[in-house]
Design a protein around this motif. Sequence first.
Motif, PDB file in Angstrom:
ATOM      1  N   ASP A   1      38.648  28.718  42.713  1.00 24.48           N
ATOM      2  CA  ASP A   1      38.925  29.427  43.972  1.00 24.48           C
ATOM      3  C   ASP A   1      40.106  30.383  43.840  1.00 24.48           C
ATOM      4  O   ASP A   1      40.226  31.323  44.620  1.00 24.48           O
ATOM      5  N   SER A   2      40.965  30.150  42.861  1.00 19.28           N
ATOM      6  CA  SER A   2      42.130  31.016  42.689  1.00 19.28           C
ATOM      7  C   SER A   2      41.839  32.211  41.772  1.00 19.28           C
ATOM      8  O   SER A   2      42.689  33.073  41.591  1.00 19.28           O
ATOM      9  N   TRP A   3      40.652  32.249  41.187  1.00 19.15           N
ATOM     10  CA  TRP A   3      40.289  33.330  40.266  1.00 19.15           C
ATOM     11  C   TRP A   3      39.860  34.574  41.019  1.00 19.15           C
ATOM     12  O   TRP A   3      39.311  34.507  42.114  1.00 19.15           O
ATOM     13  N   CYS A   4      40.059  35.723  40.391  1.00 15.08           N
ATOM     14  CA  CYS A   4      39.531  36.963  40.965  1.00 15.08           C
ATOM     15  C   CYS A   4      38.025  37.018  40.695  1.00 15.08           C
ATOM     16  O   CYS A   4      37.520  36.383  39.762  1.00 15.08           O
ATOM     17  N   LEU A   5      37.330  37.741  41.523  1.00 16.48           N
ATOM     18  CA  LEU A   5      35.872  37.793  41.460  1.00 16.48           C
ATOM     19  C   LEU A   5      35.359  38.290  40.113  1.00 16.48           C
ATOM     20  O   LEU A   5      34.359  37.777  39.598  1.00 16.48           O
ATOM     21  N   SER A   6      36.051  39.228  39.507  1.00 15.48           N
ATOM     22  CA  SER A   6      35.584  39.756  38.223  1.00 15.48           C
ATOM     23  C   SER A   6      35.562  38.670  37.140  1.00 15.48           C
ATOM     24  O   SER A   6      34.661  38.649  36.295  1.00 15.48           O
ATOM     25  N   ASN A   7      36.522  37.751  37.161  1.00 21.44           N
ATOM     26  CA  ASN A   7      36.526  36.651  36.195  1.00 21.44           C
ATOM     27  C   ASN A   7      35.392  35.668  36.460  1.00 21.44           C
ATOM     28  O   ASN A   7      34.772  35.165  35.518  1.00 21.44           O
TER      29      ASN A   7
END
Length: 62
Positions: A34-40
Motif C-alpha cells: 500500500d505504500s508503493w507507488c503505482l508504477s512499482n
Amino acid sequence: MREQKGLSEDELSDKTGLYVWAIKSVESDPNYIDSWCLSNIIELSKVLCIPIQLLLGVKTDV
C-alpha cells in the motif's frame, strides 16, 4: 508468487528495479504494498504475470 515463478529475491529485484528489501518487506507483510507507488506495483504485476488487483487484494467479482 515469486517462488512459484522460480525467481529468487535478487532476480525479482533485477527484473523489477525494486530493492531486495522492498520485496522482502512485501512478502512478509502484504499490506506494505500500500505504500508503493503505482508504477512499482504495475512493474511487479508485469514481471510476475499476475493482475494488479491480486497484488492489492481487490475483490474483482461483483
